[in-house]
Design a protein around this motif. Structure first.
Motif, PDB file in Angstrom:
ATOM      1  N   VAL A   1       0.882  -1.013  -0.254  1.00 11.59           N
ATOM      2  CA  VAL A   1       0.048  -0.293  -0.154  1.00 11.59           C
ATOM      3  C   VAL A   1       0.947   1.527  -0.287  1.00 11.59           C
ATOM      4  O   VAL A   1       0.279   2.496  -0.348  1.00 11.59           O
ATOM      5  CB  VAL A   1      -0.968   0.129   1.386  1.00 11.59           C
ATOM      6  N   SER A   2       2.375   0.893   0.073  1.00 13.06           N
ATOM      7  CA  SER A   2       3.301   2.191   0.324  1.00 13.06           C
ATOM      8  C   SER A   2       4.453   2.332   0.326  1.00 13.06           C
ATOM      9  O   SER A   2       4.719   1.134  -0.031  1.00 13.06           O
ATOM     10  CB  SER A   2       3.386   3.143   1.700  1.00 13.06           C
ATOM     11  N   ARG A   3       5.512   3.354  -0.651  1.00 10.93           N
ATOM     12  CA  ARG A   3       6.487   2.836  -1.151  1.00 10.93           C
ATOM     13  C   ARG A   3       7.365   2.271  -0.315  1.00 10.93           C
ATOM     14  O   ARG A   3       8.101   1.463  -0.027  1.00 10.93           O
ATOM     15  CB  ARG A   3       6.701   4.238  -2.046  1.00 10.93           C
ATOM     16  N   ALA A   4       6.977   2.735   1.311  1.00  8.35           N
ATOM     17  CA  ALA A   4       7.773   2.384   2.630  1.00  8.35           C
ATOM     18  C   ALA A   4       7.859   1.353   2.552  1.00  8.35           C
ATOM     19  O   ALA A   4       9.505   0.429   3.089  1.00  8.35           O
ATOM     20  CB  ALA A   4       7.683   3.311   3.808  1.00  8.35           C
ATOM     21  N   GLN A   5       6.923   0.073   2.967  1.00  2.00           N
ATOM     22  CA  GLN A   5       6.762  -1.387   2.894  1.00  2.00           C
ATOM     23  C   GLN A   5       7.664  -1.825   1.864  1.00  2.00           C
ATOM     24  O   GLN A   5       7.639  -2.678   1.552  1.00  2.00           O
ATOM     25  CB  GLN A   5       5.297  -1.165   2.714  1.00  2.00           C
ATOM     26  N   ALA A   6       6.783  -0.999   0.260  1.00  2.00           N
ATOM     27  CA  ALA A   6       8.081  -2.308  -0.890  1.00  2.00           C
ATOM     28  C   ALA A   6       9.486  -1.722  -0.375  1.00  2.00           C
ATOM     29  O   ALA A   6      10.250  -2.689  -0.825  1.00  2.00           O
ATOM     30  CB  ALA A   6       7.697  -0.865  -1.897  1.00  2.00           C
ATOM     31  N   ILE A   7       9.771  -1.043  -0.010  1.00  2.00           N
ATOM     32  CA  ILE A   7      11.542  -0.659   0.268  1.00  2.00           C
ATOM     33  C   ILE A   7      11.818  -1.609   1.006  1.00  2.00           C
ATOM     34  O   ILE A   7      12.515  -2.288   1.345  1.00  2.00           O
ATOM     35  CB  ILE A   7      11.507   0.486  -0.198  1.00  2.00           C
ATOM     36  N   LYS A   8      11.092  -1.525   2.181  1.00  2.00           N
ATOM     37  CA  LYS A   8      11.129  -2.765   3.219  1.00  2.00           C
ATOM     38  C   LYS A   8      10.887  -4.174   3.511  1.00  2.00           C
ATOM     39  O   LYS A   8      12.648  -4.456   3.476  1.00  2.00           O
ATOM     40  CB  LYS A   8       9.966  -2.487   4.570  1.00  2.00           C
ATOM     41  N   TYR A   9       9.982  -4.322   2.597  1.00  2.00           N
ATOM     42  CA  TYR A   9      10.349  -5.779   2.103  1.00  2.00           C
ATOM     43  C   TYR A   9      11.216  -5.769   1.184  1.00  2.00           C
ATOM     44  O   TYR A   9      12.179  -6.746   1.427  1.00  2.00           O
ATOM     45  CB  TYR A   9       8.663  -6.208   1.284  1.00  2.00           C
ATOM     46  N   ALA A  10      11.886  -5.282   0.154  1.00  2.00           N
ATOM     47  CA  ALA A  10      13.334  -5.125  -0.582  1.00  2.00           C
ATOM     48  C   ALA A  10      13.514  -5.475   0.160  1.00  2.00           C
ATOM     49  O   ALA A  10      15.501  -6.491  -0.836  1.00  2.00           O
ATOM     50  CB  ALA A  10      12.550  -4.692  -2.193  1.00  2.00           C
ATOM     51  N   LEU A  11      14.424  -4.663   0.941  1.00  2.00           N
ATOM     52  CA  LEU A  11      15.793  -4.365   1.730  1.00  2.00           C
ATOM     53  C   LEU A  11      15.590  -5.516   2.409  1.00  2.00           C
ATOM     54  O   LEU A  11      17.004  -6.551   2.736  1.00  2.00           O
ATOM     55  CB  LEU A  11      15.387  -3.083   2.881  1.00  2.00           C
ATOM     56  N   PHE A  12      14.534  -5.973   3.189  1.00  2.00           N
ATOM     57  CA  PHE A  12      15.026  -8.005   3.481  1.00  2.00           C
ATOM     58  C   PHE A  12      15.001  -8.950   2.740  1.00  2.00           C
ATOM     59  O   PHE A  12      16.347  -9.723   3.417  1.00  2.00           O
ATOM     60  CB  PHE A  12      13.556  -8.167   4.813  1.00  2.00           C
ATOM     61  N   GLU A  13      14.328  -8.999   1.710  1.00  2.00           N
ATOM     62  CA  GLU A  13      15.131 -10.297   0.825  1.00  2.00           C
ATOM     63  C   GLU A  13      16.122 -10.288   0.369  1.00  2.00           C
ATOM     64  O   GLU A  13      16.732 -11.068  -0.516  1.00  2.00           O
ATOM     65  CB  GLU A  13      13.725 -10.077  -0.194  1.00  2.00           C
TER      66      GLU A  13
END
Length: 84
Positions: free
Chosen positions: A40-52
């Protein structure tokens, strides 16, 4: 104790694309289709990408064009249909 899945990425050269789809949702997708998701947000997409990707912000690319999540893409070539 909270259980967390280990990162799907083992290579520093793995690129994760993020951007919006045609419905305005944020998409994060590994370049070969190994993992991805809708957010739902850019911040959540980036957080996921960083984790993965093992916390490598330099391998995250934000696209200026639309991106659609493609979970049907095969991460490796299908060699069963190759001609001999």
């Amino acid at each position: 104790m909270k259980l967390v899945e280990p990162p799907s990425c083992s290579s520093l050269s793995t690129i994760v694309f993020i951007g919006r789809n045609r419905r305005g949702q944020w998409v994060a997708q590994e370049q070969h289709g190994l993992y991805g998701g809708l957010f739902v947000s850019r911040a959540q997409a980036i957080k996921y990408a960083l984790f993965e990707n093992g916390r490598h912000p330099e391998t995250i690319v934000e696209l200026p064009r639309e991106i659609e999540l493609d979970m049907a893409r095969s991460p490796t070539p299908d060699i069963s249909h190759r001609a001999a």
